[in-house]
Design an enzyme around this catalytic site. Sequence first.
Site, short mmCIF file in Angstrom:
data_model
loop_
_atom_site.label_atom_id
_atom_site.label_comp_id
_atom_site.label_asym_id
_atom_site.label_seq_id
_atom_site.Cartn_x
_atom_site.Cartn_y
_atom_site.Cartn_z
N ASP A 1 -21.15 -80.46 -38.97
CA ASP A 1 -21.92 -79.51 -38.15
C ASP A 1 -23.31 -79.27 -38.71
O ASP A 1 -24.22 -78.86 -37.99
CB ASP A 1 -21.17 -78.17 -38.05
CG ASP A 1 -19.87 -78.30 -37.29
OD1 ASP A 1 -19.83 -79.06 -36.30
OD2 ASP A 1 -18.88 -77.64 -37.69
N PHE B 1 -11.14 -83.17 -29.85
CA PHE B 1 -10.16 -82.74 -30.85
C PHE B 1 -10.65 -81.42 -31.43
O PHE B 1 -11.85 -81.24 -31.64
CB PHE B 1 -10.01 -83.77 -31.96
CG PHE B 1 -8.86 -84.72 -31.75
CD1 PHE B 1 -7.73 -84.67 -32.57
CD2 PHE B 1 -8.90 -85.66 -30.75
CE1 PHE B 1 -6.67 -85.53 -32.38
CE2 PHE B 1 -7.86 -86.55 -30.55
CZ PHE B 1 -6.74 -86.49 -31.37
N LYS C 1 -13.45 -74.32 -26.00
CA LYS C 1 -14.17 -75.57 -26.18
C LYS C 1 -14.13 -76.44 -24.93
O LYS C 1 -15.10 -77.15 -24.62
CB LYS C 1 -13.60 -76.33 -27.38
CG LYS C 1 -13.95 -75.69 -28.72
CD LYS C 1 -13.47 -76.53 -29.89
CE LYS C 1 -13.89 -75.89 -31.22
NZ LYS C 1 -13.46 -76.67 -32.39
N LYS D 1 -32.42 -88.51 -57.81
CA LYS D 1 -31.25 -87.69 -58.10
C LYS D 1 -31.67 -86.31 -58.58
O LYS D 1 -32.53 -86.18 -59.47
CB LYS D 1 -30.40 -88.38 -59.18
CG LYS D 1 -29.19 -87.55 -59.60
CD LYS D 1 -28.44 -88.22 -60.74
CE LYS D 1 -27.31 -87.33 -61.23
NZ LYS D 1 -26.61 -87.93 -62.40
N ASN E 1 -16.15 -84.25 -45.34
CA ASN E 1 -14.96 -83.42 -45.12
C ASN E 1 -13.71 -84.23 -45.44
O ASN E 1 -13.80 -85.39 -45.88
CB ASN E 1 -14.94 -82.90 -43.68
CG ASN E 1 -15.01 -84.01 -42.66
OD1 ASN E 1 -14.15 -84.88 -42.59
ND2 ASN E 1 -16.09 -84.02 -41.86
N LYS F 1 -17.80 -77.32 -23.51
CA LYS F 1 -18.23 -78.71 -23.67
C LYS F 1 -17.90 -79.59 -22.48
O LYS F 1 -18.08 -80.81 -22.53
CB LYS F 1 -17.62 -79.28 -24.95
CG LYS F 1 -18.01 -78.45 -26.19
CD LYS F 1 -17.59 -79.07 -27.49
CE LYS F 1 -18.01 -78.18 -28.66
NZ LYS F 1 -17.77 -78.79 -29.98
#
Length: 399
Positions: free
Chosen positions: A278, A322, A336, A288, A209, A340
């Site tokens: 995720d 975060f 959240k 490859k 990311n 959590k």
Amino acid sequence: MLNGKKVLLGVSGGIAAYKAIALTSKLTQAGANVKVVMTKSATEFVTPLSFQAISRNEVYIDTFDEKDPNKIAHIDLADWPDFILLAPATANLIGRIANGLADDMLTTIMLATEAPVYIAPAMNVHMYQHPAVKRNMQTLDNWGYHFIEPGEGYLACGYVGKGRLEEPEQIVRLLEQQFQSRQHLTGKKILISAGPTREAIDPVRFFTNHSSGKMGYALAEEASKEGAQVYLVSGPTSLETPKHVNRFDVVTAEEMFQQMNRLYGEMDIVISAAAVADYRPVEFHQQKLKKQPNNLSIELERTRDILEYLGGQKQDQYLVGFAAESQHLIEYGKEKITKKNLDAIVINDISRIDIGFQSDQNEVTFLTKDGKENHINQNSKNEIAKQILLFIDQELRKD
């Protein structure tokens, strides 16, 4: 918080120099030992005698005025203070420091010191907005200097806008907050995750990311400065390890989980700032993957939710997550926290291109489990980190 602190006050040549006399008085009243270094331009606005009378210390102006043969004055002054405060800091002074010049007593000290530096700019509103000034301030910010933002209002030049030196009382208050925060984080063990993770498809390709790790590294750096024992679990980044920080490098989400879980039980504060994948490919191809004439499908499976797992194992740790969201920021943040078992969450808006991923700037909301919302306006990530740590410290002291 300033009682007994050694403060080197650098005064440069602007009309706001008259406020530096009041600032010297406020610092002295707070118990600080203040030594003043003036540029020659500053002496055109106020006299050295005024500072000497209030600080009860000699005032320094000339690099070549060596009164004690046993000492080199600018080196002695560079080593002396607990911190340096530049107020007012003109555009000229900021530019000279940012470009490594040492053409007078004050700038020579700035090259030689390793003390923390606080800069309170004061200048015309258009000067403050000039690209060169912005670039110079960004350079100093990147070096770890701390800025005390100027106020908005009527300026001596007749303009109305941002550029007025912050009031002496507020400068002292901000400095006291800095040292108060540092006092309360001394001895705390803080675990911070930062950066992206990578999930390999084959020996060449991987999923990742846009996270740069800058926010997590800023938190680690500032927590260390404030006396904490810091453990940084980092995904792949090009960032340098902050001073006095214990860094553990990982690549995948599973590696990050294992390292976080190993350290978790010993921590007082845990901040999960990493952008953890995720999903990961179900199959890793040993060779490859060759280009195919048709579309390619890759099956993905869920990775372990590190933050949710830590929340389920939480005992006495203060756990902060975060949330990078593009819509319904507060709503998703509250969800959240509950799901959590977090004590707080830091929410930032990834739909804005001027903050967040890859940027040196951020703007966040610190949301606690009891619903308190603390918005932190756009600023450098190091300044954002300082505010986040201050809020965490305040929440811990409530308990």
